[in-house]
Motif scaffolding. Structure first.
Motif, mmCIF file in Angstrom:
data_model
loop_
_atom_site.group_PDB
_atom_site.id
_atom_site.type_symbol
_atom_site.label_atom_id
_atom_site.label_comp_id
_atom_site.label_asym_id
_atom_site.label_seq_id
_atom_site.Cartn_x
_atom_site.Cartn_y
_atom_site.Cartn_z
ATOM 1 N N THR A 81 0.831 -1.200 0.000
ATOM 2 C CA THR A 81 0.000 0.000 0.000
ATOM 3 C C THR A 81 0.869 1.255 0.000
ATOM 4 O OG1 THR A 81 -1.782 -1.175 1.129
ATOM 5 C CG2 THR A 81 -1.848 1.222 1.205
ATOM 6 N N VAL A 82 1.924 1.263 0.797
ATOM 7 C CA VAL A 82 2.843 2.405 0.829
ATOM 8 C C VAL A 82 3.501 2.593 -0.533
ATOM 9 C CG1 VAL A 82 5.040 3.215 1.790
ATOM 10 C CG2 VAL A 82 3.238 2.391 3.311
ATOM 11 N N ALA A 90 1.761 10.327 -3.714
ATOM 12 C CA ALA A 90 1.448 10.732 -2.339
ATOM 13 C C ALA A 90 2.732 10.802 -1.515
ATOM 14 C CB ALA A 90 0.467 9.752 -1.696
ATOM 15 N N GLN A 91 2.807 11.772 -0.623
ATOM 16 C CA GLN A 91 3.916 11.869 0.316
ATOM 17 C C GLN A 91 3.614 10.918 1.481
ATOM 18 O OE1 GLN A 91 6.698 13.540 -0.069
ATOM 19 N NE2 GLN A 91 6.097 14.531 -1.961
ATOM 20 N N VAL A 92 4.503 9.965 1.714
ATOM 21 C CA VAL A 92 4.301 8.965 2.753
ATOM 22 C C VAL A 92 5.523 8.953 3.670
ATOM 23 C CG1 VAL A 92 3.857 6.530 3.255
ATOM 24 C CG2 VAL A 92 2.977 7.535 1.141
ATOM 25 N N ASP A 93 5.291 8.983 4.960
ATOM 26 C CA ASP A 93 6.353 8.792 5.945
ATOM 27 C C ASP A 93 6.247 7.373 6.478
ATOM 28 O OD1 ASP A 93 7.411 11.405 5.842
ATOM 29 O OD2 ASP A 93 5.823 12.119 7.181
ATOM 30 N N ARG A 102 3.601 -2.025 12.752
ATOM 31 C CA ARG A 102 4.149 -1.146 11.712
ATOM 32 C C ARG A 102 3.106 -0.130 11.286
ATOM 33 N NH1 ARG A 102 8.301 -3.214 7.968
ATOM 34 N NH2 ARG A 102 7.174 -1.756 6.775
ATOM 35 N N GLN A 103 3.597 1.086 10.982
ATOM 36 C CA GLN A 103 2.676 2.118 10.519
ATOM 37 C C GLN A 103 3.392 3.077 9.591
ATOM 38 O OE1 GLN A 103 1.435 4.244 14.121
ATOM 39 N NE2 GLN A 103 2.619 6.002 13.431
ATOM 40 N N ALA A 104 2.585 3.774 8.802
ATOM 41 C CA ALA A 104 3.050 4.851 7.933
ATOM 42 C C ALA A 104 2.025 5.973 8.032
ATOM 43 C CB ALA A 104 3.174 4.360 6.492
ATOM 44 N N THR A 105 2.408 7.155 7.610
ATOM 45 C CA THR A 105 1.460 8.273 7.586
ATOM 46 C C THR A 105 1.480 8.905 6.202
ATOM 47 O OG1 THR A 105 3.110 9.844 8.420
ATOM 48 C CG2 THR A 105 1.694 8.762 10.055
ATOM 49 N N PHE A 106 0.341 9.468 5.814
ATOM 50 C CA PHE A 106 0.235 10.166 4.529
ATOM 51 C C PHE A 106 -0.889 11.181 4.622
ATOM 52 C CE2 PHE A 106 -2.888 6.849 4.143
ATOM 53 C CZ PHE A 106 -3.911 7.400 3.387
ATOM 54 N N ALA A 107 -0.968 12.033 3.616
ATOM 55 C CA ALA A 107 -2.035 13.035 3.558
ATOM 56 C C ALA A 107 -2.682 13.006 2.179
ATOM 57 C CB ALA A 107 -1.475 14.425 3.847
ATOM 58 N N ASP A 108 -3.944 13.414 2.133
ATOM 59 C CA ASP A 108 -4.621 13.546 0.847
ATOM 60 C C ASP A 108 -4.159 14.870 0.204
ATOM 61 O OD1 ASP A 108 -6.155 15.660 1.911
ATOM 62 O OD2 ASP A 108 -8.015 14.532 1.952
ATOM 63 N N ASP A 110 -5.462 17.659 -0.014
ATOM 64 C CA ASP A 110 -5.824 18.851 0.751
ATOM 65 C C ASP A 110 -5.093 18.944 2.086
ATOM 66 O OD1 ASP A 110 -8.105 20.434 -0.635
ATOM 67 O OD2 ASP A 110 -8.608 18.324 -0.933
ATOM 68 N N GLY A 111 -4.363 17.904 2.458
ATOM 69 C CA GLY A 111 -3.628 17.922 3.718
ATOM 70 C C GLY A 111 -4.304 17.183 4.856
ATOM 71 N N ASN A 112 -5.449 16.537 4.609
ATOM 72 C CA ASN A 112 -6.062 15.691 5.639
ATOM 73 C C ASN A 112 -5.128 14.512 5.860
ATOM 74 O OD1 ASN A 112 -8.718 17.030 6.028
ATOM 75 N ND2 ASN A 112 -8.904 16.597 3.843
ATOM 76 N N SER A 113 -4.758 14.263 7.105
ATOM 77 C CA SER A 113 -3.712 13.265 7.369
ATOM 78 C C SER A 113 -4.280 11.978 7.953
ATOM 79 C CB SER A 113 -2.652 13.844 8.294
ATOM 80 O OG SER A 113 -3.199 14.184 9.544
ATOM 81 N N TYR A 114 -3.610 10.890 7.585
ATOM 82 C CA TYR A 114 -4.034 9.559 7.986
ATOM 83 C C TYR A 114 -2.843 8.755 8.494
ATOM 84 C CZ TYR A 114 -8.259 10.696 5.456
ATOM 85 O OH TYR A 114 -9.400 11.312 5.041
ATOM 86 N N VAL A 115 -3.125 7.818 9.378
ATOM 87 C CA VAL A 115 -2.161 6.828 9.821
ATOM 88 C C VAL A 115 -2.568 5.522 9.166
ATOM 89 C CG1 VAL A 115 -1.205 5.592 11.810
ATOM 90 C CG2 VAL A 115 -1.848 8.008 12.036
ATOM 91 N N LEU A 116 -1.624 4.848 8.561
ATOM 92 C CA LEU A 116 -1.876 3.579 7.905
ATOM 93 C C LEU A 116 -1.150 2.495 8.687
ATOM 94 C CD1 LEU A 116 -3.039 2.138 5.378
ATOM 95 C CD2 LEU A 116 -0.866 2.640 4.257
ATOM 96 N N ILE A 117 -1.894 1.509 9.162
ATOM 97 C CA ILE A 117 -1.298 0.437 9.950
ATOM 98 C C ILE A 117 -1.497 -0.898 9.243
ATOM 99 C CG2 ILE A 117 -1.652 1.641 12.146
ATOM 100 C CD1 ILE A 117 -4.015 -0.343 12.678
ATOM 101 N N ALA A 118 -0.675 -1.860 9.616
ATOM 102 C CA ALA A 118 -0.873 -3.220 9.134
ATOM 103 C C ALA A 118 -2.081 -3.809 9.856
ATOM 104 C CB ALA A 118 0.381 -4.056 9.423
ATOM 105 N N ASP A 119 -2.912 -4.546 9.115
ATOM 106 C CA ASP A 119 -4.067 -5.190 9.741
ATOM 107 C C ASP A 119 -3.645 -5.906 11.009
ATOM 108 O OD1 ASP A 119 -6.118 -4.448 8.041
ATOM 109 O OD2 ASP A 119 -5.992 -6.260 6.812
ATOM 110 N N GLY A 120 -4.407 -5.739 12.059
ATOM 111 C CA GLY A 120 -4.151 -6.407 13.320
ATOM 112 C C GLY A 120 -3.248 -5.663 14.261
#
Length: 122
Positions: A81-82, A90-93, A102-108, A110-120
């Motif tokens: 996904t990253v 997309a800019q992804v940290d 494990r996690q990553a962060t990204f923004a849409d 417009d700058g709305n920010s999300y945390v992306l995690i591995a399932d579980g």
């Protein structure tokens, strides 16, 4: 009081068509509703059959686009996904190993920010 679910979360965006492309084409969300009601457009997207949807709405008076943060999304394959987010510009940290997984962060766009995690992970 019995609250059974979080139905929608609103992400304020400046350009609903651009946001729709990002959420559907990049994130793979499905459009649940796209209706114009007077001067307002109700644009609701969600990942698959997920119970909670995100409403991509023009900012209300006094609000600004890009102010949503802290929403956590889960992926069955975080690394893939990253990689796809980055390929789509997309800019992804991350991803980074955290005590909860494990996690990553990204923004849409417009700058709305999300945390992306591995399932579980939690």
């Amino acid at each position: 009081m019995t609250i059974s679910q979080i139905q929608t979360i609103t992400a304020f965006v400046d350009d609903q068509d651009r946001a729709k492309r990002f959420y559907t084409e990049v994130l793979g969300f499905a459009v649940r509703s796209d209706r114009t009601m007077g001067d307002n457009r109700w644009l609701e997207v969600a990942p698959g059959d997920s119970g909670t949807a995100i409403v991509l709405h023009k900012p209300f008076p006094g609000a600004s686009a890009g102010t949503l943060g802290g929403v956590i999304l889960a992926s069955a394959d975080l690394d893939d996904t990253v990689a796809r987010l980055r390929a789509d510009g997309a800019q992804v940290d991350g991803p980074a190993d955290m005590p909860w997984g494990r996690q990553a962060t990204f923004a849409d766009p417009d700058g709305n920010s999300y945390v992306l995690i591995a399932d579980g992970a939690r």
